[in-house]
Design a protein around this motif. Structure first.
Motif, PDB file in Angstrom:
ATOM      1  N   LEU A 133       0.900  -1.188   0.056  1.00  0.00           N
ATOM      2  CA  LEU A 133      -0.077  -0.084  -0.180  1.00  0.00           C
ATOM      3  C   LEU A 133       0.858   1.291   0.150  1.00  0.00           C
ATOM      4  O   LEU A 133       0.656   2.179  -0.830  1.00  0.00           O
ATOM      5  CB  LEU A 133      -1.061  -0.030   1.245  1.00  0.00           C
ATOM      6  CG  LEU A 133      -1.977  -1.040   1.064  1.00  0.00           C
ATOM      7  CD1 LEU A 133      -2.786  -1.166   2.627  1.00  0.00           C
ATOM      8  CD2 LEU A 133      -3.134  -0.663   0.223  1.00  0.00           C
ATOM      9  N   LEU A 134       1.928   1.316   1.062  1.00  0.00           N
ATOM     10  CA  LEU A 134       2.738   2.313   0.671  1.00  0.00           C
ATOM     11  C   LEU A 134       3.375   2.566  -0.679  1.00  0.00           C
ATOM     12  O   LEU A 134       3.682   3.815  -1.062  1.00  0.00           O
ATOM     13  CB  LEU A 134       3.968   2.355   2.209  1.00  0.00           C
ATOM     14  CG  LEU A 134       3.605   2.164   3.270  1.00  0.00           C
ATOM     15  CD1 LEU A 134       4.759   2.042   4.259  1.00  0.00           C
ATOM     16  CD2 LEU A 134       2.746   3.344   3.705  1.00  0.00           C
ATOM     17  N   ASP A 154      11.417   0.677  12.018  1.00  0.00           N
ATOM     18  CA  ASP A 154      12.192   1.669  12.616  1.00  0.00           C
ATOM     19  C   ASP A 154      11.281   3.084  12.947  1.00  0.00           C
ATOM     20  O   ASP A 154      11.595   3.474  14.152  1.00  0.00           O
ATOM     21  CB  ASP A 154      13.465   2.267  11.549  1.00  0.00           C
ATOM     22  CG  ASP A 154      14.527   1.303  11.351  1.00  0.00           C
ATOM     23  OD1 ASP A 154      14.498   0.335  12.206  1.00  0.00           O
ATOM     24  OD2 ASP A 154      15.108   1.427  10.662  1.00  0.00           O
ATOM     25  N   PRO A 155      10.323   3.703  12.017  1.00  0.00           N
ATOM     26  CA  PRO A 155       9.355   4.519  12.703  1.00  0.00           C
ATOM     27  C   PRO A 155       8.799   4.275  14.045  1.00  0.00           C
ATOM     28  O   PRO A 155       8.378   5.298  14.576  1.00  0.00           O
ATOM     29  CB  PRO A 155       8.511   4.969  11.450  1.00  0.00           C
ATOM     30  CG  PRO A 155       9.195   3.993  10.298  1.00  0.00           C
ATOM     31  CD  PRO A 155       9.924   2.948  10.971  1.00  0.00           C
ATOM     32  N   ARG A 179       3.335  -2.835  20.539  1.00  0.00           N
ATOM     33  CA  ARG A 179       3.805  -1.430  20.130  1.00  0.00           C
ATOM     34  C   ARG A 179       3.132  -1.469  18.720  1.00  0.00           C
ATOM     35  O   ARG A 179       2.701  -0.359  18.290  1.00  0.00           O
ATOM     36  CB  ARG A 179       5.342  -1.534  19.852  1.00  0.00           C
ATOM     37  CG  ARG A 179       6.061  -1.056  21.377  1.00  0.00           C
ATOM     38  CD  ARG A 179       7.279  -0.922  21.127  1.00  0.00           C
ATOM     39  NE  ARG A 179       8.051  -0.920  22.565  1.00  0.00           N
ATOM     40  CZ  ARG A 179       8.873  -1.700  22.795  1.00  0.00           C
ATOM     41  NH1 ARG A 179       8.975  -2.954  22.231  1.00  0.00           N
ATOM     42  NH2 ARG A 179       9.289  -1.864  24.114  1.00  0.00           N
ATOM     43  N   TRP A 180       3.101  -2.609  17.944  1.00  0.00           N
ATOM     44  CA  TRP A 180       2.659  -2.630  16.568  1.00  0.00           C
ATOM     45  C   TRP A 180       1.160  -2.606  16.430  1.00  0.00           C
ATOM     46  O   TRP A 180       0.547  -1.454  16.051  1.00  0.00           O
ATOM     47  CB  TRP A 180       3.022  -3.746  15.896  1.00  0.00           C
ATOM     48  CG  TRP A 180       2.634  -4.027  14.319  1.00  0.00           C
ATOM     49  CD1 TRP A 180       1.473  -5.013  14.100  1.00  0.00           C
ATOM     50  CD2 TRP A 180       2.826  -3.464  13.256  1.00  0.00           C
ATOM     51  NE1 TRP A 180       1.272  -4.787  12.729  1.00  0.00           N
ATOM     52  CE2 TRP A 180       2.156  -3.491  12.179  1.00  0.00           C
ATOM     53  CE3 TRP A 180       4.009  -2.167  13.082  1.00  0.00           C
ATOM     54  CZ2 TRP A 180       2.204  -3.207  10.785  1.00  0.00           C
ATOM     55  CZ3 TRP A 180       3.975  -1.854  11.796  1.00  0.00           C
ATOM     56  CH2 TRP A 180       3.291  -2.377  10.724  1.00  0.00           C
ATOM     57  N   THR A 181       0.413  -3.179  17.318  1.00  0.00           N
ATOM     58  CA  THR A 181      -1.074  -2.931  17.479  1.00  0.00           C
ATOM     59  C   THR A 181      -1.524  -1.622  17.854  1.00  0.00           C
ATOM     60  O   THR A 181      -2.608  -1.322  17.472  1.00  0.00           O
ATOM     61  CB  THR A 181      -1.610  -3.965  18.130  1.00  0.00           C
ATOM     62  OG1 THR A 181      -1.111  -3.976  19.787  1.00  0.00           O
ATOM     63  CG2 THR A 181      -1.363  -5.700  17.984  1.00  0.00           C
ATOM     64  N   ALA A 182      -0.739  -1.175  18.877  1.00  0.00           N
ATOM     65  CA  ALA A 182      -1.077   0.279  19.137  1.00  0.00           C
ATOM     66  C   ALA A 182      -0.927   1.281  17.992  1.00  0.00           C
ATOM     67  O   ALA A 182      -1.840   2.081  17.831  1.00  0.00           O
ATOM     68  CB  ALA A 182       0.009   0.528  20.316  1.00  0.00           C
ATOM     69  N   HIS A 183      -0.092   1.078  17.097  1.00  0.00           N
ATOM     70  CA  HIS A 183       0.076   1.888  15.937  1.00  0.00           C
ATOM     71  C   HIS A 183      -1.036   1.477  14.910  1.00  0.00           C
ATOM     72  O   HIS A 183      -1.316   2.564  14.125  1.00  0.00           O
ATOM     73  CB  HIS A 183       1.411   1.794  15.423  1.00  0.00           C
ATOM     74  CG  HIS A 183       1.509   2.706  14.288  1.00  0.00           C
ATOM     75  ND1 HIS A 183       1.661   2.422  13.057  1.00  0.00           N
ATOM     76  CD2 HIS A 183       1.997   4.148  14.280  1.00  0.00           C
ATOM     77  CE1 HIS A 183       1.593   3.573  12.193  1.00  0.00           C
ATOM     78  NE2 HIS A 183       1.909   4.632  12.850  1.00  0.00           N
ATOM     79  N   ASP A 203      -0.077   7.041  12.854  1.00  0.00           N
ATOM     80  CA  ASP A 203       0.313   8.354  12.791  1.00  0.00           C
ATOM     81  C   ASP A 203       1.690   8.466  12.426  1.00  0.00           C
ATOM     82  O   ASP A 203       2.139   9.643  12.352  1.00  0.00           O
ATOM     83  CB  ASP A 203       0.064   8.983  14.188  1.00  0.00           C
ATOM     84  CG  ASP A 203       0.871   8.489  15.324  1.00  0.00           C
ATOM     85  OD1 ASP A 203       1.194   7.409  15.105  1.00  0.00           O
ATOM     86  OD2 ASP A 203       0.838   8.751  16.549  1.00  0.00           O
ATOM     87  N   ARG A 204       2.331   7.512  12.055  1.00  0.00           N
ATOM     88  CA  ARG A 204       3.953   7.441  11.779  1.00  0.00           C
ATOM     89  C   ARG A 204       4.143   7.628  10.191  1.00  0.00           C
ATOM     90  O   ARG A 204       5.264   7.980   9.748  1.00  0.00           O
ATOM     91  CB  ARG A 204       4.537   6.304  12.610  1.00  0.00           C
ATOM     92  CG  ARG A 204       4.368   6.204  13.881  1.00  0.00           C
ATOM     93  CD  ARG A 204       5.193   7.373  14.791  1.00  0.00           C
ATOM     94  NE  ARG A 204       4.722   7.613  16.226  1.00  0.00           N
ATOM     95  CZ  ARG A 204       5.677   6.671  16.822  1.00  0.00           C
ATOM     96  NH1 ARG A 204       6.762   6.020  16.597  1.00  0.00           N
ATOM     97  NH2 ARG A 204       5.326   6.589  18.360  1.00  0.00           N
ATOM     98  N   PHE A 205       3.101   7.001   9.411  1.00  0.00           N
ATOM     99  CA  PHE A 205       3.499   6.556   8.021  1.00  0.00           C
ATOM    100  C   PHE A 205       2.157   6.530   7.292  1.00  0.00           C
ATOM    101  O   PHE A 205       1.251   5.925   8.150  1.00  0.00           O
ATOM    102  CB  PHE A 205       4.362   5.697   7.691  1.00  0.00           C
ATOM    103  CG  PHE A 205       4.532   4.518   8.459  1.00  0.00           C
ATOM    104  CD1 PHE A 205       3.431   3.406   8.004  1.00  0.00           C
ATOM    105  CD2 PHE A 205       5.130   4.226   9.590  1.00  0.00           C
ATOM    106  CE1 PHE A 205       3.330   2.084   8.616  1.00  0.00           C
ATOM    107  CE2 PHE A 205       5.073   2.776  10.106  1.00  0.00           C
ATOM    108  CZ  PHE A 205       4.039   1.931   9.456  1.00  0.00           C
ATOM    109  N   GLY A 206       1.990   6.263   6.006  1.00  0.00           N
ATOM    110  CA  GLY A 206       0.856   6.113   5.490  1.00  0.00           C
ATOM    111  C   GLY A 206      -0.294   7.052   5.402  1.00  0.00           C
ATOM    112  O   GLY A 206      -0.471   7.815   6.412  1.00  0.00           O
ATOM    113  N   SER A 207      -0.903   7.197   4.038  1.00  0.00           N
ATOM    114  CA  SER A 207      -2.049   7.955   4.172  1.00  0.00           C
ATOM    115  C   SER A 207      -3.253   7.336   4.481  1.00  0.00           C
ATOM    116  O   SER A 207      -3.539   6.071   5.025  1.00  0.00           O
ATOM    117  CB  SER A 207      -2.471   8.221   2.592  1.00  0.00           C
ATOM    118  OG  SER A 207      -2.797   6.997   1.830  1.00  0.00           O
TER     119      SER A 207
END
Length: 542
Positions: A82-83, A193-194, A250-254, A259-263
């Motif tokens: 997707l990115l 990394d992000p 940490r991943w599931t929270a994102h 909010d770190r990458f992607g539209s």
């Protein structure tokens, strides 16, 4: 936040004690186990390790133990695609051969989006490999070569859904070519990394030593253990990412924050349910599965490798995330245990369990049912009083659900929704928009001898790249298959003059190919093999 001696954070009394009780069977030092992480309302409320990370070196599991997450890797791959699509480097609606022109046959037809939804229709190289060489390790490039030689497929692209690891392997090759870097490097740079996922990375092979990874354990019947290994040297986003419960939380929270990458459109596409040709809505998004548990929507994916399992489960409306990583703990059902966590943490919010279908109501259709048109077998079984269904003679069954219009449904997930309906003394099965009549398989006197007489001989399959023989031995009637990288012997159980299924020994016992003979004048000109994920793989008499 209070912590145990092993660094495990816990919530206050009550919930923590009940969670400790749930996982108590694996709190031991003589067997492998699992690691658990629970995130609620943005806070880690439980994280613990149970059992041993390695029986060999006597190292215990902790929340920081690295383990394989298996097919949970798939939505990482989908997100990368997707990115790249945002940047104009990948067209998700283009056929995969746009990026892999070597795929000149039917394997090149599906779009990237269909591959991510398991709707591409191609056969899985993993299934074909299990059939022809079992747990032997093929050389690098094997998967792509399997796809290049396919002349057949399971179904036309977009018409059905069947879980297919090869679709994601091809997707990841397209990601590498479009992104200009190895898949693992893109995972690290663009996803890990992000967010600060320091223990999450691609480990394409278990033959390379990587520090800190738990050993995968396979239990033996004699109480001893065998080492589980990824059966490839080129694993990618189909199932080769390693992580920890800490990183996965940490991943599931994102996955909530985004909010770190992607539209916004890319994040929405990741969890958007597909719409099928008949207007129905599928449950497999892009590497993530929608379902419901006790009246609450859930989004999840499981993972499995030889000797290990994993579960990532989120309740979107309840701000609850559960991650379980297991390295072979005996009886550690990560799906059931993760739902057991929800039973405890969300106790006051959950509704009743949906009703099961009593097997007694359908006693007349219990048994094995076969289609002469496609060779598939569905079995309706009484599983502790509950009506359950299995495909292709798989051991055990999945409880069926009854819809409001009276259909019996094999729940969608890794296989697209399948409806079953008793009709005219038989059974009708609807899959992929097609409804076919099925015949009951009942072994009559002389059927086994008729099958053996017709089937004995040697065969070959171009699509499988393998030779086969059906022969008699001390084991009885045996199907032996070899693709040059190994050989697997399946003891055949005859179900009718034309139909049988095979069982192998050891770790391969879970893989059960079914055979339908193509018989003329009492001799088989060939046979077709089906599994739950492979349809109509033809072998011709050599």
């Amino acid at each position: 936040m209070p912590a145990n001696a092993d660094g495990a954070e816990v919530v206050g009394t009550g919930v923590a004690e009940r969670l400790d009780t749930l996982f108590a069977p694996w709190n031991r030092t003589d067997e492998p186990g699992l690691t658990v992480g629970v995130l609620q309302d943005g806070a880690v409320i439980y994280r613990r390790g149970f059992g041993m990370a390695s029986l060999e070196s006597a190292v215990a599991n902790t929340p920081a133990t690295r383990m394989r997450i298996g097919s949970i890797s798939k939505h990482f791959a989908a997100l990368l695609a997707l990115l790249l699509s945002e940047e104009g480097k990948l067209d998700l609606e283009a056929p995969i051969r746009t990026y892999i022109p070597e795929l000149t046959g039917p394997a090149g037809d599906p779009t990237l989006r269909l591959l991510m939804q398991h709707r591409g229709g191609g056969r899985c190289a993993g299934d074909i490999g299990f059939l022809g060489h079992g747990m032997s390790r093929p050389p690098v490039g094997y998967g792509l070569r399997v796809q290049q030689r396919q002349t057949g497929r399971n179904f036309a692209p977009g018409t059905a859904m069947t879980y297919n690891n090869s679709g994601y392997s091809l997707l990841c090759l397209a990601i590498e070519r479009a992104g200009g870097a190895a898949f693992g490097a893109q995972v690290k740079l663009r996803l890990c990394d992000p967010i600060g996922l320091q223990d999450t990375f691609l480990a394409p092979s278990d033959y390379d030593i990587t520090p800190g990874i738990a050993t995968m354990h396979i239990p033996r019947r004699d109480g001893r253990w065998r080492r589980g290994l990824l059966g490839t040297d080129e694993g990618t986003g189909d199932g080769a990412i390693v992580s920890t419960v800490d990183d996965m939380l940490r991943w599931t929270a994102h996955l909530r924050a985004r909010d770190r990458f992607g539209s916004a459109s890319s994040w929405a596409a990741l969890t958007e349910r597909p719409r099928y040709a008949d207007g129905s809505e599928g449950v497999y998004a892009l590497g993530l599965i929608w379902s419901a548990y006790r009246g609450r929507p859930i989004l999840f994916h499981t993972g499995a490798v030889m000797g290990g399992t994993a579960m990532m489960l989120t309740f979107p409306e309840d701000d609850l995330d559960v991650v379980l990583l297991a390295n072979g703990g005996r009886g550690a059902d990560v799906v059931g245990l993760s739902l057991g966590v929800a039973d405890i943490v969300l106790e006051s919010r959950l509704g009743p369990h949906p009703p099961t279908v009593p097997a007694q109501e359908f006693r007349g259709v219990l048994g094995d049912w076969w289609s002469p048109q496609n060779g598939m077998i569905y079995s309706l079984v009484d599983q502790g009083g509950v009506l359950a269904c299995s495909m292709a003679m798989a051991a055990g069954g999945v409880p069926v659900q009854r819809t409001e219009d009276g259909r019996l449904v094999y729940p969608a997930g890794s296989i697209g929704e399948t409806s079953l309906r008793p009709a005219h003394g038989g059974l009708e099965v609807r899959f992929g928009g097609e409804t076919l009549p099925y015949e009951r398989l009942e072994l009559a006197a002389g059927d086994a001898e008729a099958f053996e007489t017709a089937a004995l001989g040697r065969y070959a399959s171009d699509d499988a790249g393998a030779g086969a023989s059906i022969e008699t031995s001390d084991e009885g009637l045996v199907l032996a298959v070899s693709d040059g990288y190994g050989e697997v012997r399946y003891r055949l159980t005859v179900l009718s003059p034309r139909v049988a299924f095979g069982r192998a020994r050891g770790e391969m016992a879970i893989f059960r190919p079914t055979l339908t003979l193509d018989v003329a004048d009492g001799v088989a000109a060939g046979f077709a093999i089906n599994t739950a994920r492979t349809r109509g793989l033809v072998f011709r008499r050599a």
